[in-house]
Design a protein around this motif. Structure first.
Motif, PDB file in Angstrom:
ATOM      1  N   VAL A  80       0.195  39.825  76.343  1.00 43.99           N
ATOM      2  CA  VAL A  80      -1.372  39.146  76.207  1.00 43.99           C
ATOM      3  C   VAL A  80      -0.896  37.769  75.738  1.00 43.99           C
ATOM      4  CG1 VAL A  80      -2.277  41.270  75.800  1.00 43.99           C
ATOM      5  CG2 VAL A  80      -1.256  39.963  73.864  1.00 43.99           C
ATOM      6  N   VAL A  81      -2.134  36.801  76.243  1.00 41.66           N
ATOM      7  CA  VAL A  81      -1.926  35.435  75.809  1.00 41.66           C
ATOM      8  C   VAL A  81      -3.261  35.421  74.928  1.00 41.66           C
ATOM      9  CG1 VAL A  81      -2.173  33.250  76.516  1.00 41.66           C
ATOM     10  CG2 VAL A  81      -0.980  34.804  78.027  1.00 41.66           C
ATOM     11  N   ILE A  82      -2.937  34.788  73.746  1.00 39.30           N
ATOM     12  CA  ILE A  82      -4.272  34.666  72.754  1.00 39.30           C
ATOM     13  C   ILE A  82      -4.152  33.209  72.169  1.00 39.30           C
ATOM     14  CG2 ILE A  82      -4.822  35.443  70.466  1.00 39.30           C
ATOM     15  CD1 ILE A  82      -3.136  37.861  70.564  1.00 39.30           C
ATOM     16  N   PHE A 105       3.023  46.864  68.412  1.00 41.47           N
ATOM     17  CA  PHE A 105       2.709  48.225  69.124  1.00 41.47           C
ATOM     18  C   PHE A 105       3.183  47.995  70.720  1.00 41.47           C
ATOM     19  CE2 PHE A 105      -1.455  48.325  66.453  1.00 41.47           C
ATOM     20  CZ  PHE A 105      -0.884  48.948  65.315  1.00 41.47           C
ATOM     21  N   GLY A 106       4.176  47.282  70.726  1.00 40.74           N
ATOM     22  CA  GLY A 106       4.939  47.090  72.198  1.00 40.74           C
ATOM     23  C   GLY A 106       4.442  46.092  73.059  1.00 40.74           C
ATOM     24  N   VAL A 107       3.747  45.313  72.635  1.00 39.98           N
ATOM     25  CA  VAL A 107       3.206  44.117  73.599  1.00 39.98           C
ATOM     26  C   VAL A 107       3.812  43.150  73.453  1.00 39.98           C
ATOM     27  CG1 VAL A 107       0.899  42.856  74.341  1.00 39.98           C
ATOM     28  CG2 VAL A 107       0.875  45.346  73.725  1.00 39.98           C
ATOM     29  N   ASN A 108       3.874  42.320  74.481  1.00 43.09           N
ATOM     30  CA  ASN A 108       4.588  41.026  74.401  1.00 43.09           C
ATOM     31  C   ASN A 108       3.231  39.890  74.072  1.00 43.09           C
ATOM     32  OD1 ASN A 108       7.495  41.283  75.251  1.00 43.09           O
ATOM     33  ND2 ASN A 108       6.811  41.771  77.342  1.00 43.09           N
ATOM     34  N   VAL A 109       3.645  39.026  73.152  1.00 43.51           N
ATOM     35  CA  VAL A 109       2.269  38.281  72.610  1.00 43.51           C
ATOM     36  C   VAL A 109       2.902  36.702  72.946  1.00 43.51           C
ATOM     37  CG1 VAL A 109       0.864  37.674  71.067  1.00 43.51           C
ATOM     38  CG2 VAL A 109       1.647  39.978  71.530  1.00 43.51           C
ATOM     39  N   PHE A 110       1.922  36.163  73.551  1.00 42.42           N
ATOM     40  CA  PHE A 110       2.081  34.271  73.392  1.00 42.42           C
ATOM     41  C   PHE A 110       0.923  34.032  72.773  1.00 42.42           C
ATOM     42  CE2 PHE A 110       1.527  30.369  74.841  1.00 42.42           C
ATOM     43  CZ  PHE A 110       2.618  29.655  74.623  1.00 42.42           C
ATOM     44  N   LEU A 111       1.140  33.522  71.687  1.00 39.60           N
ATOM     45  CA  LEU A 111      -0.156  32.851  70.731  1.00 39.60           C
ATOM     46  C   LEU A 111       0.028  31.363  70.834  1.00 39.60           C
ATOM     47  CD1 LEU A 111      -2.497  33.267  68.708  1.00 39.60           C
ATOM     48  CD2 LEU A 111      -0.673  33.346  67.066  1.00 39.60           C
ATOM     49  N   HIS A 112      -1.179  30.562  71.105  1.00 37.12           N
ATOM     50  CA  HIS A 112      -1.233  29.296  71.087  1.00 37.12           C
ATOM     51  C   HIS A 112      -2.272  28.729  70.532  1.00 37.12           C
ATOM     52  CE1 HIS A 112      -3.935  29.016  74.363  1.00 37.12           C
ATOM     53  NE2 HIS A 112      -3.570  30.192  74.920  1.00 37.12           N
ATOM     54  N   GLY A 113      -2.279  27.444  69.921  1.00 33.06           N
ATOM     55  CA  GLY A 113      -3.308  26.915  69.081  1.00 33.06           C
ATOM     56  C   GLY A 113      -2.856  25.571  68.574  1.00 33.06           C
ATOM     57  N   ILE A 114      -4.017  25.184  67.696  1.00 41.74           N
ATOM     58  CA  ILE A 114      -3.853  23.909  66.981  1.00 41.74           C
ATOM     59  C   ILE A 114      -3.032  24.038  65.679  1.00 41.74           C
ATOM     60  CG2 ILE A 114      -5.782  22.921  67.773  1.00 41.74           C
ATOM     61  CD1 ILE A 114      -7.343  23.668  65.075  1.00 41.74           C
ATOM     62  N   HIS A 115      -2.455  22.959  65.524  1.00 43.04           N
ATOM     63  CA  HIS A 115      -1.419  23.093  64.210  1.00 43.04           C
ATOM     64  C   HIS A 115      -2.220  22.906  62.809  1.00 43.04           C
ATOM     65  CE1 HIS A 115       1.475  21.447  61.294  1.00 43.04           C
ATOM     66  NE2 HIS A 115       2.513  22.064  62.018  1.00 43.04           N
ATOM     67  N   CYS A 116      -3.254  21.861  62.802  1.00 47.95           N
ATOM     68  CA  CYS A 116      -4.040  22.050  61.686  1.00 47.95           C
ATOM     69  C   CYS A 116      -5.246  21.699  62.057  1.00 47.95           C
ATOM     70  CB  CYS A 116      -3.316  21.139  60.798  1.00 47.95           C
ATOM     71  SG  CYS A 116      -3.249  19.172  61.067  1.00 47.95           S
ATOM     72  N   ASP A 117      -6.335  21.723  60.927  1.00 48.81           N
ATOM     73  CA  ASP A 117      -7.572  21.284  60.937  1.00 48.81           C
ATOM     74  C   ASP A 117      -8.041  21.180  59.600  1.00 48.81           C
ATOM     75  OD1 ASP A 117     -10.693  21.510  61.101  1.00 48.81           O
ATOM     76  OD2 ASP A 117     -10.731  22.367  62.822  1.00 48.81           O
ATOM     77  N   LEU A 146      11.312  35.925  76.044  1.00 49.93           N
ATOM     78  CA  LEU A 146      12.326  36.748  76.886  1.00 49.93           C
ATOM     79  C   LEU A 146      13.154  37.642  75.818  1.00 49.93           C
ATOM     80  CD1 LEU A 146      13.654  34.367  79.549  1.00 49.93           C
ATOM     81  CD2 LEU A 146      12.099  36.207  79.986  1.00 49.93           C
ATOM     82  N   ASP A 147      13.355  36.884  74.648  1.00 48.78           N
ATOM     83  CA  ASP A 147      14.229  37.704  73.893  1.00 48.78           C
ATOM     84  C   ASP A 147      13.558  38.558  72.929  1.00 48.78           C
ATOM     85  OD1 ASP A 147      16.301  36.191  74.833  1.00 48.78           O
ATOM     86  OD2 ASP A 147      16.590  34.756  73.132  1.00 48.78           O
ATOM     87  N   THR A 148      12.411  37.971  72.180  1.00 52.91           N
ATOM     88  CA  THR A 148      11.822  39.082  71.107  1.00 52.91           C
ATOM     89  C   THR A 148      10.413  39.615  71.619  1.00 52.91           C
ATOM     90  OG1 THR A 148      10.608  37.188  70.191  1.00 52.91           O
ATOM     91  CG2 THR A 148      12.995  37.399  69.479  1.00 52.91           C
ATOM     92  N   GLY A 149       9.724  38.838  72.712  1.00 52.86           N
ATOM     93  CA  GLY A 149       8.605  39.321  72.878  1.00 52.86           C
ATOM     94  C   GLY A 149       7.331  38.784  72.311  1.00 52.86           C
ATOM     95  N   PHE A 150       7.818  37.588  71.498  1.00 49.79           N
ATOM     96  CA  PHE A 150       6.464  37.121  70.634  1.00 49.79           C
ATOM     97  C   PHE A 150       7.072  35.414  70.542  1.00 49.79           C
ATOM     98  CE2 PHE A 150       4.702  35.220  66.895  1.00 49.79           C
ATOM     99  CZ  PHE A 150       3.281  36.002  66.949  1.00 49.79           C
TER     100      PHE A 150
END
Length: 319
Positions: A80-82, A105-117, A146-150
């Motif tokens: 999932v991409v969040i 829970f066993g899902v590969n997660v890519f999280l992206h966003g802003i650094h600060c607000d 690839l290595d950790t899924g996060f």
């Protein structure tokens, strides 16, 4: 490309402005991302788009131009991409909790966003308090997946041209098209993984779902919380599912009722982190709307075959 003519077309106000076609939208946004539009014209374009709203072809054209600035990683299973581009204004920001629970829970997660607000509590600040640092390069983010899924990556690393446009908010005083686009992007190829996204205004729901149908991407779309993707425990939304075969949009989860579960007492970083740890350690239950969002994600990323199967498994794990 005639910038003056484009401004004339899109700048006639909400009732009389015209949407750009796909090719002109692509060319315009490619020029914006390439710094080929002067500052005065860029401000006029962004304000005009803000007033009239992006058309479906405009949204698709902007994204096509943006794809040239993004990685195109190969698919990973159960991914999932969040996005996280708003942060907490009133209540605790639960996007990091959503990401960490899905990964647990066993899902590969890519999280992206802003650094600060300066006006809100961002996911980056919450993760920093948990000693989770953003990837410093695209290559590092890919290795982490690839290595950790996060992996967590800020937009200034993932896509610097888009980050520059996002920062114009502080000059113009308003959000712009980049804030819509940032919630739609992925570092993976279009058909890879599941994108979680949210809309703040009802008129954007059909536009965003049609966008995902056009690019043949899997997505879960809902009204989020304060612009973040997680479901608001106090005003939960329905979850719409877009499959990557271009079929009709379906309702994955109907709109629920406010959850009667403990929540973080405020949006403060320390309070939020302590509460998140308590949920992760099963000392507090997952708020019901968030739990349903997790169950939906587990199914559409193919960890489980049905909502009931995923829900039963979560209960067996103590959640």
């Amino acid at each position: 490309m005639d910038i003056k003519q484009i401004i004339k077309e899109i700048g006639r106000g909400k009732l009389h402005a015209r949407h750009l076609d796909l090719d002109n939208a692509t060319a315009l946004y490619r020029a914006i991302l390439g710094d080929d539009v002067d500052d005065l014209s860029l401000g006029a374009i962004l304000i005009a788009l803000r007033i009239k709203g992006e058309g479906e072809e405009e949204l698709l054209g902007f994204y096509r131009a943006l794809e040239d600035c993004l990685p195109q990683w190969s698919a990973l299973p159960h991914t999932v991409v969040i996005p996280s581009y708003n942060g907490a204004r009133r209540q605790a920001n639960m996007t990091p909790l959503l990401a960490l629970l899905l990964h647990k829970f066993g899902v590969n997660v890519f999280l992206h966003g802003i650094h600060c607000d300066p006006t809100r509590i961002t996911s980056a600040e919450i993760l920093a308090a948990m000693e989770i640092k953003p990837a410093e390069t695209i290559a590092e983010g890919h290795r982490q997946m690839l290595d950790t899924g996060f992996s967590f990556m800020t937009i200034d690393t993932l896509c610097p041209p888009l980050a520059k446009q996002l920062d114009l908010r502080w000059h113009l005083g308003l959000r712009n098209s980049a804030h819509t686009l940032a919630k739609l992007i992925s570092p993976f190829t279009a058909q890879a993984g599941v994108r979680l996204t949210s809309v703040s205004h009802p008129e954007y729901l059909p536009k965003v779902t049609q966008f995902f149908r056009d690019i043949h991407a899997k997505a879960l779309v809902s009204n989020g919380c304060e612009g973040e993707v997680y479901l608001n425990p106090q005003r939960p939304s329905a979850i719409q599912y877009v499959n990557n075969d271009g079929s009709d949009v379906s309702e994955m989860i109907p709109r629920g009722v406010p959850a009667q579960t403990p929540l973080a007492s405020n949006k403060d970083i320390e309070t939020t982190v302590n509460w998140m740890h308590a949920v992760l350690e099963k000392k507090y239950p997952i708020p019901l709307p968030l739990r349903e969002q997790i169950i939906s994600s587990l199914v559409v990323c193919e960890r489980f075959n049905s909502l009931s199967e995923a829900g039963s498994w979560l209960a067996e794990q103590g959640y």
